[in-house]
Design a protein around this motif. Sequence first.
Motif, PDB file in Angstrom:
ATOM      1  N   THR A  29      -4.831  20.181  34.989  1.00  0.00           N
ATOM      2  CA  THR A  29      -6.202  20.311  34.517  1.00  0.00           C
ATOM      3  C   THR A  29      -6.653  18.691  33.985  1.00  0.00           C
ATOM      4  OG1 THR A  29      -5.716  20.695  32.061  1.00  0.00           O
ATOM      5  CG2 THR A  29      -5.878  22.661  33.541  1.00  0.00           C
ATOM      6  N   ALA A  30      -7.718  18.526  33.671  1.00  0.00           N
ATOM      7  CA  ALA A  30      -8.094  17.195  33.017  1.00  0.00           C
ATOM      8  C   ALA A  30      -7.249  16.830  31.885  1.00  0.00           C
ATOM      9  CB  ALA A  30      -9.782  17.279  32.732  1.00  0.00           C
ATOM     10  N   GLY A  31      -7.045  17.703  31.101  1.00  0.00           N
ATOM     11  CA  GLY A  31      -6.045  17.165  29.853  1.00  0.00           C
ATOM     12  C   GLY A  31      -4.675  17.419  30.128  1.00  0.00           C
ATOM     13  N   GLY A  32      -4.196  17.417  31.383  1.00  0.00           N
ATOM     14  CA  GLY A  32      -2.839  17.273  31.903  1.00  0.00           C
ATOM     15  C   GLY A  32      -2.187  18.828  31.670  1.00  0.00           C
ATOM     16  N   ASP A  33      -2.795  19.928  31.551  1.00  0.00           N
ATOM     17  CA  ASP A  33      -1.934  20.988  31.477  1.00  0.00           C
ATOM     18  C   ASP A  33      -1.938  21.484  32.771  1.00  0.00           C
ATOM     19  OD1 ASP A  33      -2.000  21.579  28.599  1.00  0.00           O
ATOM     20  OD2 ASP A  33      -4.125  21.616  28.727  1.00  0.00           O
ATOM     21  N   LYS A  34      -0.659  22.189  33.082  1.00  0.00           N
ATOM     22  CA  LYS A  34      -0.455  22.755  34.461  1.00  0.00           C
ATOM     23  C   LYS A  34      -0.590  24.195  34.507  1.00  0.00           C
ATOM     24  CE  LYS A  34       3.536  23.880  36.248  1.00  0.00           C
ATOM     25  NZ  LYS A  34       4.805  23.733  36.595  1.00  0.00           N
ATOM     26  N   LEU A  35      -1.713  24.907  35.397  1.00  0.00           N
ATOM     27  CA  LEU A  35      -1.817  26.167  35.762  1.00  0.00           C
ATOM     28  C   LEU A  35      -1.310  26.608  36.930  1.00  0.00           C
ATOM     29  CD1 LEU A  35      -5.392  26.725  34.012  1.00  0.00           C
ATOM     30  CD2 LEU A  35      -3.179  27.619  33.304  1.00  0.00           C
ATOM     31  N   VAL A  36      -0.859  27.834  36.992  1.00  0.00           N
ATOM     32  CA  VAL A  36      -0.550  28.145  38.287  1.00  0.00           C
ATOM     33  C   VAL A  36      -1.148  29.499  38.653  1.00  0.00           C
ATOM     34  CG1 VAL A  36       1.459  29.086  39.959  1.00  0.00           C
ATOM     35  CG2 VAL A  36       1.849  27.228  38.333  1.00  0.00           C
ATOM     36  N   GLY A  37      -1.896  29.724  39.874  1.00  0.00           N
ATOM     37  CA  GLY A  37      -2.584  30.838  40.393  1.00  0.00           C
ATOM     38  C   GLY A  37      -1.929  31.394  41.751  1.00  0.00           C
ATOM     39  N   THR A  38      -2.018  32.543  41.690  1.00  0.00           N
ATOM     40  CA  THR A  38      -1.680  33.263  43.109  1.00  0.00           C
ATOM     41  C   THR A  38      -2.783  33.814  43.727  1.00  0.00           C
ATOM     42  OG1 THR A  38      -0.685  35.209  42.152  1.00  0.00           O
ATOM     43  CG2 THR A  38       0.728  33.629  42.578  1.00  0.00           C
ATOM     44  N   ILE A  39      -3.180  33.447  45.030  1.00  0.00           N
ATOM     45  CA  ILE A  39      -4.412  34.250  45.524  1.00  0.00           C
ATOM     46  C   ILE A  39      -4.026  34.364  47.036  1.00  0.00           C
ATOM     47  CG2 ILE A  39      -5.884  33.005  44.075  1.00  0.00           C
ATOM     48  CD1 ILE A  39      -6.110  30.871  46.504  1.00  0.00           C
ATOM     49  N   THR A  40      -4.687  35.175  47.674  1.00  0.00           N
ATOM     50  CA  THR A  40      -4.442  35.430  49.149  1.00  0.00           C
ATOM     51  C   THR A  40      -4.464  34.333  49.991  1.00  0.00           C
ATOM     52  OG1 THR A  40      -6.676  36.210  49.697  1.00  0.00           O
ATOM     53  CG2 THR A  40      -5.253  37.819  48.627  1.00  0.00           C
ATOM     54  N   GLN A  41      -3.997  34.211  51.200  1.00  0.00           N
ATOM     55  CA  GLN A  41      -4.246  33.234  52.403  1.00  0.00           C
ATOM     56  C   GLN A  41      -5.789  33.291  52.688  1.00  0.00           C
ATOM     57  OE1 GLN A  41      -2.501  30.733  52.898  1.00  0.00           O
ATOM     58  NE2 GLN A  41      -0.322  31.566  52.406  1.00  0.00           N
ATOM     59  N   GLY A  42      -6.371  34.341  52.868  1.00  0.00           N
ATOM     60  CA  GLY A  42      -7.929  34.505  53.067  1.00  0.00           C
ATOM     61  C   GLY A  42      -8.648  33.680  52.127  1.00  0.00           C
ATOM     62  N   SER A  43      -8.210  33.775  50.686  1.00  0.00           N
ATOM     63  CA  SER A  43      -9.138  32.933  49.744  1.00  0.00           C
ATOM     64  C   SER A  43      -8.827  31.312  49.912  1.00  0.00           C
ATOM     65  CB  SER A  43      -8.691  33.357  48.313  1.00  0.00           C
ATOM     66  OG  SER A  43      -9.137  34.773  48.110  1.00  0.00           O
ATOM     67  N   VAL A  44      -7.594  30.975  50.143  1.00  0.00           N
ATOM     68  CA  VAL A  44      -6.971  29.777  50.461  1.00  0.00           C
ATOM     69  C   VAL A  44      -7.948  29.134  51.645  1.00  0.00           C
ATOM     70  CG1 VAL A  44      -5.315  28.056  51.394  1.00  0.00           C
ATOM     71  CG2 VAL A  44      -4.819  29.982  49.638  1.00  0.00           C
ATOM     72  N   ALA A  45      -8.212  29.826  52.791  1.00  0.00           N
ATOM     73  CA  ALA A  45      -8.924  29.475  54.050  1.00  0.00           C
ATOM     74  C   ALA A  45     -10.459  29.230  53.595  1.00  0.00           C
ATOM     75  CB  ALA A  45      -8.798  30.406  55.080  1.00  0.00           C
ATOM     76  N   SER A  46     -10.799  30.215  53.078  1.00  0.00           N
ATOM     77  CA  SER A  46     -12.484  30.553  52.737  1.00  0.00           C
ATOM     78  C   SER A  46     -12.977  29.392  51.677  1.00  0.00           C
ATOM     79  CB  SER A  46     -12.838  31.736  52.327  1.00  0.00           C
ATOM     80  OG  SER A  46     -12.288  32.227  51.143  1.00  0.00           O
ATOM     81  N   LEU A  47     -11.885  28.913  50.838  1.00  0.00           N
ATOM     82  CA  LEU A  47     -12.104  28.091  49.876  1.00  0.00           C
ATOM     83  C   LEU A  47     -11.645  26.742  50.260  1.00  0.00           C
ATOM     84  CD1 LEU A  47     -11.074  29.887  46.633  1.00  0.00           C
ATOM     85  CD2 LEU A  47     -13.390  29.530  47.399  1.00  0.00           C
ATOM     86  N   GLY A  48     -11.273  26.633  51.370  1.00  0.00           N
ATOM     87  CA  GLY A  48     -10.710  25.292  51.839  1.00  0.00           C
ATOM     88  C   GLY A  48      -9.761  24.568  50.935  1.00  0.00           C
ATOM     89  N   LEU A  49      -8.944  25.267  50.405  1.00  0.00           N
ATOM     90  CA  LEU A  49      -8.066  24.690  49.409  1.00  0.00           C
ATOM     91  C   LEU A  49      -6.935  23.730  50.011  1.00  0.00           C
ATOM     92  CD1 LEU A  49      -7.396  27.756  46.977  1.00  0.00           C
ATOM     93  CD2 LEU A  49      -9.259  25.673  46.880  1.00  0.00           C
ATOM     94  N   ALA A  50      -6.756  22.625  49.578  1.00  0.00           N
ATOM     95  CA  ALA A  50      -5.634  21.611  49.767  1.00  0.00           C
ATOM     96  C   ALA A  50      -5.213  20.722  48.707  1.00  0.00           C
ATOM     97  CB  ALA A  50      -6.496  20.757  50.782  1.00  0.00           C
ATOM     98  N   VAL A  51      -4.165  20.324  48.689  1.00  0.00           N
ATOM     99  CA  VAL A  51      -3.485  19.541  47.601  1.00  0.00           C
ATOM    100  C   VAL A  51      -4.478  18.392  47.262  1.00  0.00           C
ATOM    101  CG1 VAL A  51      -1.722  17.577  46.836  1.00  0.00           C
ATOM    102  CG2 VAL A  51      -1.350  20.015  48.029  1.00  0.00           C
ATOM    103  N   GLY A  52      -4.784  18.072  46.062  1.00  0.00           N
ATOM    104  CA  GLY A  52      -5.802  17.197  45.635  1.00  0.00           C
ATOM    105  C   GLY A  52      -7.238  17.600  45.437  1.00  0.00           C
TER     106      GLY A  52
END
Length: 142
Positions: A29-52
Amino acid sequence: MKISARNIFEGNISALTSGPVSAEVEIITAGGDKLVGTITQGSVASLGLAVGKPVVALIKASNVMVMTDGSGVKLSARNCLAGTVKKLLQGPVSAEVIIALPGGAEVFASITRDATNELGIKEGGPATAVIKASSVIIGVKS
């Protein structure tokens, strides 16, 4: 965006681990906190997620548990955000606990009034927000 989720964290994806069905998305996060979420591979693809990539993490207050003494306890919950109770608003049945994190963010939790008493939650006291990775909803701005 207007949404009923009380916890809205903006940040960037710092790690993305893919599995056959689900993916683990790590966000700083902007404040430096780390969050971890688990989502489906379909959501990764549809949201276009990538590092950065910039993302928004949403968590309902009712999905946040509060812990006041975690000494010697190991949890399966991936997100344990330690801070200080900024505000405690008690109702006859439930209570809202606002935990201020060191980076400046706040976490809202909705728990029972009995739990606040049993845990000894007080404004100014230490508390940790505990959030399962499956309770983190990830979105992107279009």
